[in-house]
Write a protein that holds these residues in place. Structure first.
Motif, mmCIF file in Angstrom:
data_model
loop_
_atom_site.group_PDB
_atom_site.id
_atom_site.type_symbol
_atom_site.label_atom_id
_atom_site.label_comp_id
_atom_site.label_asym_id
_atom_site.label_seq_id
_atom_site.Cartn_x
_atom_site.Cartn_y
_atom_site.Cartn_z
ATOM 1 N N ARG A 1 0.888 -1.253 -0.014
ATOM 2 C CA ARG A 1 0.054 0.003 -0.026
ATOM 3 C C ARG A 1 0.933 1.283 0.129
ATOM 4 O O ARG A 1 1.969 1.364 0.214
ATOM 5 N N SER B 1 0.809 5.529 1.002
ATOM 6 C CA SER B 1 0.380 6.577 1.754
ATOM 7 C C SER B 1 -0.290 7.631 0.812
ATOM 8 O O SER B 1 -0.070 8.277 -0.369
ATOM 9 N N GLU B 2 -1.621 7.976 1.059
ATOM 10 C CA GLU B 2 -2.480 8.721 0.252
ATOM 11 C C GLU B 2 -1.783 10.133 0.374
ATOM 12 O O GLU B 2 -2.164 10.887 -0.486
#
Length: 390
Positions: free
Chosen positions: A266, A268-269
């Motif tokens: 994933r 980090s947004e």
């Protein structure tokens, strides 16, 4: 009187001529001296060197192992709720079973009142004894029936008591299983630590009646911990294949070694960085003399990245417009333009030139030009600081 006047005029004129002659002689001597000494001074003055002055140092071409600096927070990798598999009343708790306590694998943490389960074991033992006796009786009856029907060709399985024997055997197996379950339940009245653990919380007390699977507290596995570290895109391209061992981890004087194990899959947004995991074995130093690392502690890590071959390591201040100035063996300037491969701290790494006879110019004339003839000075000579234009 006329004669005297002529004599006086003659003597005055003679004196003037003598003075003029003396002046001419002295003047000629001075000019000759000036000409002589002037020629000698010109001969001692060396030719004026108008070449611009530079300072250079040997050019070092290296195979450089990149370093990646990371940071994150040490987190538990595994948490387990403490819970009994039975209903009952708590009759004993370990003194270490408190928040912040540390227990070892196999330590006795809590105990339920075993009376009901001990009674059940005794009951199952009695049932097992009856089942064994019943089987023995049926086997004896079957032996008698076999003799009685030995010469009768019309004997049946029922007459030979075979079904009764099989039924007795089945009841014996059931009694054995029931006893095993009773013993298992009795053992479950005691709870043992499943691993080396930090007590994160405790939610029970002595004398409390608890139900099956009711949480009594929480344990954190101390066998290993994890650091979730974000890595930017410009650093990820320099990561070797995972897992990567010998990652140096430090926090407030504590130095440890970990393993970069995996990518979390994933980003980090907010920062668009990818998250990776560094594993630290025995973070609380239960089995070593290292200083412990604590969960929730901010730590820094150094990762050995890929090795860059045939590169120049140059201070950033010497790089202008992706170029550095080099000096060949004839003291001629050469402008080397190369893209930046990587920046680390206050220096950059660029591709080295194909030739190796150059020196790296550390101080330039005011207006350097490619192909300019220059005068190489010793490094101890201090040149004007303004000559930095490229």
């Amino acid at each position: 009187m006329a004669i005297n006047k002529n004599k006086s005029y003659y003597h005055t004129h003679t004196r003037r001529l003598l003075v003029l002659l003396a002046v001419l002689i002295l003047g000629g001597s001075a000019c000759a001296a000036l000409i002589f000494f002037g020629k000698k001074e010109v001969e001692l003055t060396p030719p004026l060197d108008t070449r611009p002055k530079v300072i250079a140092q040997p050019l070092t071409i290296v195979n450089y192992q990149t370093k990646i600096s990371l940071s994150g927070v040490l987190q538990p990798a595994e948490k387990t709720d403490v819970a009994f598999e039975l209903n009952g009343k708590i009759t004993w708790l370990n003194d270490k079973f408190v928040e912040g306590g540390i227990v070892k694998k196999g330590d006795f943490l809590a105990k339920l009142d075993p009376f009901d389960y001990e009674t059940e074991v005794k009951d199952k033992q009695a049932n097992l004894a009856l089942a064994k006796a019943n089987l023995s009786e049926e086997l004896a009856k079957a032996a008698v029936a076999k003799k009685e029907w030995a010469h009768n060709p019309n004997s049946t399985a029922l007459a030979l008591r075979k079904p009764q024997v099989e039924s007795a055997k089945a009841r014996l197996k059931a009694a054995q299983a029931s006893l095993e379950m009773a013993n298992k339940n009795l053992s479950r009245t005691a709870y043992y630590a499943p691993f080396d653990a930090l007590i994160a919380s405790r939610k029970t007390g002595l004398g409390q009646v608890v139900s099956k699977t009711q949480a009594l507290g929480q344990l954190i596995n101390l066998n290993y911990g994890e650091i979730h570290v974000p890595i930017a895109g410009f650093d990820r391209s320099f990561l070797p294949a995972l897992p990567l061992e010998n990652v140096q981890v430090s926090a407030q004087g504590a130095l440890r070694t970990g393993t970069l194990t995996r990518h979390l899959g994933r980003f980090s947004e907010q920062t668009r960085m990818a998250y990776y995991v560094i594993r630290i074995n025995d973070p609380y130093a239960l089995y070593t003399t290292h200083n412990p690392l604590y969960f929730g502690q901010f730590v820094e890590a150094k990762v050995n990245g890929v090795t860059l071959n045939n590169v120049l390591k140059v201070p950033q201040a010497q790089l202008k417009n992706n170029a550095v100035w080099l000096l060949d063996s004839d003291q001629v300037l050469a402008k080397h333009v190369a893209p930046i491969i990587r920046k680390e701290q206050d220096f950059v790494l660029i591709q080295a030139p194909l030739e190796t006879h150059y020196q790296l110019v550390t101080q330039l004339p005011e207006y350097p030009q490619h192909g300019m003839q220059v005068n190489l000075q010793a490094s101890t000579v201090q040149l004007a600081g303004k000559g930095v234009k490229q």
